[in-house]
Design a protein around this motif. Structure first.
Motif, short mmCIF file in Angstrom:
data_model
loop_
_atom_site.label_atom_id
_atom_site.label_comp_id
_atom_site.label_asym_id
_atom_site.label_seq_id
_atom_site.Cartn_x
_atom_site.Cartn_y
_atom_site.Cartn_z
N GLY A 124 -1.75 7.11 0.35
CA GLY A 124 -2.89 7.68 -0.35
C GLY A 124 -3.54 6.76 -1.37
N GLN A 125 -3.12 5.50 -1.38
CA GLN A 125 -3.65 4.53 -2.34
C GLN A 125 -4.25 3.33 -1.62
N GLY A 126 -5.00 2.53 -2.37
CA GLY A 126 -5.51 1.29 -1.82
C GLY A 126 -4.46 0.20 -1.91
N GLY A 158 -9.89 0.11 -4.68
CA GLY A 158 -9.81 1.46 -5.19
C GLY A 158 -8.86 2.29 -4.35
N GLN A 204 0.84 -1.19 0.00
CA GLN A 204 0.00 0.00 0.00
C GLN A 204 0.88 1.25 0.00
N PHE A 208 -12.50 2.12 1.58
CA PHE A 208 -12.11 1.54 0.31
C PHE A 208 -13.18 0.57 -0.18
#
Lengths: 114, 112
Positions: free
Chosen positions: A40-42, B103, A37, B88
């Motif tokens: 700021g992302q999944g 996502g 991860q 998410f």
């Protein structure tokens, strides 16, 4: 019942050094996942195990990343050598592996490569 | 690559208000799941909705799924400061066998 255990929680290393992360899934969960991860992302899947077999490692950068789950229980993810771009959180998750089951996540290991 | 896209990227509301987050995806799914992540922690599963379901409730959470539009929404009613987290959506395109694609998430801030 204990959740998914990961260690270490934090790791700071110099680039080109090796690093290893350990994960112990929930007892009885035969499916184990390693995710990466970025901030700021999944999470993005690196590798998925069914018992001791890696059934999906298509997103694992095999030139420097390796993983094992020898006895179908706990697992180790290794990076050798680490690069600056590997700085991220490495999450481990487990599930019962049956249809439509949720995944249980560990707290993650935050890796910083200097 | 990430198949799900959440909207908005960030949401700031007052306690007591409702929060709605949307998720769009690209390919056919077997189920869609919502997860919450508090800062510096792992993800926690909130709710799973199968492709043949249209709506599901769990406490203050309501999830809808529109497979014709390839979209889902998560509604949190009567929000609390403790709901502050990233949310998410994750889609399972592997025949229901738990290969999830996440996502980028919606960051929710609930102010007292």
């Amino acid at each position: 019942e204990a959740g998914v255990v990961q260690s270490p929680r934090y790791k700071i290393i110099e680039k080109k050094q090796p690093v290893a992360f350990w994960c112990n899934p929930i007892s009885g969960h035969n499916t184990l996942y390693w995710y990466l991860q970025n901030l700021g992302q999944g999470p993005e899947l690196l590798i998925r195990y069914e018992n001791e077999e890696a059934v999906d490692d298509s997103q694992l950068p095999k030139d420097r990343f390796s993983a094992e789950r020898l006895k179908g229980v706990d697992s180790t993810l290794k990076i050798q050598p680490a690069e600056l771009g590997d700085s991220a959180v490495y999450l481990c998750a487990s599930s019962l592996g049956r249809r439509d089951n949720e995944q249980f996540f560990g707290p993650g290991t935050r890796l910083t490569v200097l | 690559s990430q198949q799900g896209e959440e909207d908005p990227q960030a949401l700031s509301i007052q306690e007591g208000e409702n929060a709605t987050m949307n998720c769009s995806y690209k390919t056919s799914i077997n189920n869609l799941q919502w997860y919450r992540q508090n800062s510096g922690r792992g993800l926690v599963h909130l709710i799973l909705i199968r492709s043949n379901e249209r709506e599901k409730h769990s406490g203050r959470l309501r999830v809808t799924l529109d497979t014709s539009k390839k979209s889902s929404s998560l509604l949190i009613t009567a929000s609390r400061a403790a709901d502050t987290a990233s949310y998410f959506c994750a889609t399972d395109t592997s025949g229901g066998y738990n290969k999830l694609i996440f996502g980028a998430g919606t960051r929710l801030a609930v102010h007292p």
